[in-house]
Design an enzyme around this catalytic site. Structure first.
Site, PDB file in Angstrom:
ATOM      1  N   LYS A 198       0.809  -1.229   0.000  1.00  0.00           N
ATOM      2  CA  LYS A 198       0.000   0.000   0.000  1.00  0.00           C
ATOM      3  C   LYS A 198       0.836   1.270   0.000  1.00  0.00           C
ATOM      4  O   LYS A 198       2.028   1.258   0.275  1.00  0.00           O
ATOM      5  CB  LYS A 198      -0.975  -0.023   1.183  1.00  0.00           C
ATOM      6  N   ARG A 219      -3.198  -9.802   5.490  1.00  0.00           N
ATOM      7  CA  ARG A 219      -3.723 -10.007   4.132  1.00  0.00           C
ATOM      8  C   ARG A 219      -2.637  -9.551   3.171  1.00  0.00           C
ATOM      9  O   ARG A 219      -2.264  -8.390   3.153  1.00  0.00           O
ATOM     10  CB  ARG A 219      -4.992  -9.178   3.972  1.00  0.00           C
TER      11      ARG A 219
HETATM   12  N1  HH2 Z   1      -7.322  -3.925   1.349  1.00  0.00           N
HETATM   13  C1  HH2 Z   1      -7.706  -4.009   0.056  1.00  0.00           C
HETATM   14  C2  HH2 Z   1      -8.806  -4.795  -0.316  1.00  0.00           C
HETATM   15  N2  HH2 Z   1      -9.490  -5.502   0.615  1.00  0.00           N
HETATM   16  N3  HH2 Z   1      -9.818  -6.167   2.852  1.00  0.00           N
HETATM   17  C3  HH2 Z   1      -9.460  -6.107   4.144  1.00  0.00           C
HETATM   18  N4  HH2 Z   1     -10.136  -6.805   5.077  1.00  0.00           N
HETATM   19  N5  HH2 Z   1      -8.402  -5.340   4.559  1.00  0.00           N
HETATM   20  C4  HH2 Z   1      -7.660  -4.593   3.689  1.00  0.00           C
HETATM   21  O1  HH2 Z   1      -6.720  -3.898   4.133  1.00  0.00           O
HETATM   22  C5  HH2 Z   1      -8.022  -4.631   2.299  1.00  0.00           C
HETATM   23  C6  HH2 Z   1      -9.124  -5.447   1.921  1.00  0.00           C
HETATM   24  C7  HH2 Z   1      -6.942  -3.260  -0.994  1.00  0.00           C
HETATM   25  O2  HH2 Z   1      -5.895  -4.018  -1.505  1.00  0.00           O
HETATM   26  P1  HH2 Z   1      -5.926  -4.878  -2.864  1.00  0.00           P
HETATM   27  O3  HH2 Z   1      -6.949  -5.949  -2.824  1.00  0.00           O
HETATM   28  O4  HH2 Z   1      -4.539  -5.344  -3.121  1.00  0.00           O
HETATM   29  O5  HH2 Z   1      -6.237  -3.809  -3.990  1.00  0.00           O
HETATM   30  P2  HH2 Z   1      -7.546  -3.390  -4.784  1.00  0.00           P
HETATM   31  O6  HH2 Z   1      -8.575  -2.926  -3.799  1.00  0.00           O
HETATM   32  O7  HH2 Z   1      -7.052  -2.292  -5.707  1.00  0.00           O
HETATM   33  O8  HH2 Z   1      -8.026  -4.610  -5.532  1.00  0.00           O
END
Ligand code: HH2
Length: 270
Positions: A220, A255
Site C-alpha cells: 500500500k 492479508r
Molecule cells: N485492502 C484491500 C482490499 N481488501 N480487505 C481487508 N479486510 N483489509 C484490507 O486492508 C483490504 C481489503 C486493498 O488491496 P488490494 O486488494 O490489493 O487492492 P484493490 O482494492 O485495488 O483490488
C-alpha cells in the site's frame, strides 16, 4: 503472548496468512494480471502451495479513486474462480465483497467467509451471513473508495475506529453471525498518521483479545510514504516488515500479496 483464534472452521495460533487474489483489471498493484479465471485460479493454487491459510477472492478494486462495478460484473469475474477452488475442497475461501447479493452467491457455491470492506454497512449483508452461518471480516472505511482519500478526518482515530468496529462486531453476533474478525482498514480514508496510529493500537482494536484483528498493508501507499518505494510491486519486503511488527503486537491475520515471503518471516522469525 501467542493467542489462539478461530473463525468458522479455521483455527490457528499466532498470525495466519490470507493470500490476495484480485480478479480485476484495475487493482492497484496487480490489476489485470489475474483478470482471467484460469490465471486467477492458478495464482490462488500457488498461494495455497506457498502456505496461505486461506485465500481472499475479490472482483472489485477498492483502491482510492476506483470506480464501483455492478454486482453482475463483480460476480461474473469471481464465479468461475470460486467454483473451481471450492470443487478442490482443500482451500478456505474468503470472498472480498461489499455486496450482499455477491456474498450470498459466493457462499452458495462454497466460499467459507465474507471479507466486507464496508464493515456491514448494508444490513442485508448481516442477514446473508447469519443465514449462511458464515463468519465475516468487518473492515473500517471512512467514506467511499472513489473519494475516501480526499480529506480523511478524525479527532481520535484509534478511539473512533475501534468503537465503530466493536459496535459492528457486536451487532453481527447479535444478528446470528457465528464469528467475526475486525480490520482497521489501512489506507481506507486514512492519512499516514492515522495508519500509523492504528498499526500501533492492535490490542485496542481487538478489544484486548476479544476479536481477532486482520491487518492489510500489503504494497500500500503508506509504504511509499514511509520508505520512499514508488512501485507497488517493489514493496513486498517492506510489507513483510510491517506485518511482522503487527503480528508481534497481536495481529491475528495479515492479508498479503507475497505469501511465500510472509510465511517464511512469520513462521521462522529472526
Ligand atoms: N485492502 C484491500 C482490499 N481488501 N480487505 C481487508 N479486510 N483489509 C484490507 O486492508 C483490504 C481489503 C486493498 O488491496 P488490494 O486488494 O490489493 O487492492 P484493490 O482494492 O485495488 O483490488
Amino acid at each position: 503472548m501467542t493467542r489462539s483464534w478461530s473463525l468458522g472452521s479455521l483455527q490457528w495460533r499466532g498470525c495466519a496468512v490470507m493470500g490476495i487474489v484480485n480478479v480485476t483489471p484495475d487493482s492497484f498493484s496487480d490489476g489485470g494480471r489475474f483478470e482471467h479465471a484460469d490465471a486467477a485460479y492458478t495464482h490462488a493454487r500457488r498461494l495455497v502451495a506457498e502456505g496461505a491459510d486461506l485465500v481472499d477472492i475479490g472482483g472489485e478494486s477498492t483502491r482510492p479513486g476506483a470506480a464501483p462495478v455492478t454486482e453482475d460484473e463483480e460476480w461474473r469475474r469471481i464465479a468461475p474462480v470460486l467454483e473451481r477452488l471450492a470443487a478442490d475442497g482443500d482451500v478456505i475461501i474468503s470472498v472480498d465483497t461489499r455486496r450482499a447479493l455477491v456474498a450470498e452467491r459466493a457462499l452458495a457455491v462454497g466460499a467459507h467467509l465474507v471479507n466486507d470492506v464496508s464493515g456491514l454497512r448494508d444490513p442485508a449483508m448481516v442477514e446473508v451471513c447469519a443465514e449462511a452461518g458464515a463468519p465475516v471480516v468487518i473492515m473500517h472505511m471512512q467514506g467511499e473508495p472513489a473519494t475516501m482519500q480526499a480529506n480523511p478526518r478524525y479527532d481520535d482515530v484509534v478511539a473512533e475506529v475501534s468503537q465503530w468496529l466493536h459496535r459492528q462486531a457486536a451487532l453481527a453476533i447479535e444478528a446470528g453471525v457465528p464469528s467475526v474478525m475486525v480490520d482497521p482498514g489501512i489506507g481506507f480514508g486514512k492519512r499516514l498518521e492515522h495508519n500509523l496510529a492504528l498499526l500501533n493500537a492492535i490490542d485496542v482494536l481487538g478489544d484486548h483479545g476479544r476479536w481477532p484483528v486482520l491487518v492489510g498493508v500489503s504494497r500500500k501507499r503508506l509504504l511509499r510514504d514511509l520508505f520512499g518505494i514508488d512501485r507497488p510491486e517493489d514493496r513486498d519486503a517492506a510489507s513483510v516488515e510491517l506485518h511482522v511488527q503487527a503480528a508481534a503486537t497481536g495481529a491475528a491475520m495479515v492479508r498479503v500479496h507475497d505469501v511465500a515471503g510472509h510465511v517464511a518471516a512469520l513462521h521462522h522469525p529472526g
